[in-house]
Design a protein around this motif. Sequence first.
Motif: not given
Length: 96
Positions: A71-81
Motif C-alpha cells: 500500500a505504501s512502499p516508502c513508508t516505514p512499517i510498524t504494526l500495532t495490535a
Amino acid sequence: MNCEAIHCLDTETVRFAIYPDGFDGPRIMARIADDALHNLFGASNDEISLLKACEAHFDVIEAKAVERYRASPCTPITLTANDIEASMPLAEASCS
C-alpha cells in the motif's frame, strides 16, 4: 516463511524481515510493537517470549506487513495490535 527477527529494547518492538516478491526481490525491514505481541499472542516481557510469539504467529504478522508495504512502499512499517486484530479470525484474536 522463515522468521528473521530481533528484539529492539529501545523501541519496544520486534524487527523482522519480509520478502514481498520472494527471496529474489528486496528484503524489507518491518516492526511489530511489543504490546501487540503481549496483548494478542500472550508473550511475556522477556526477549525470548517476544521472539517466539513473533515466530509462532509470523504468517499473520508477515501478511499484514506485506499488505502495508504494498500500500505504501516508502513508508516505514510498524504494526500495532489494531493492525493485527483486523487480520485475525475472531477466535484467534481473543487469546489474551
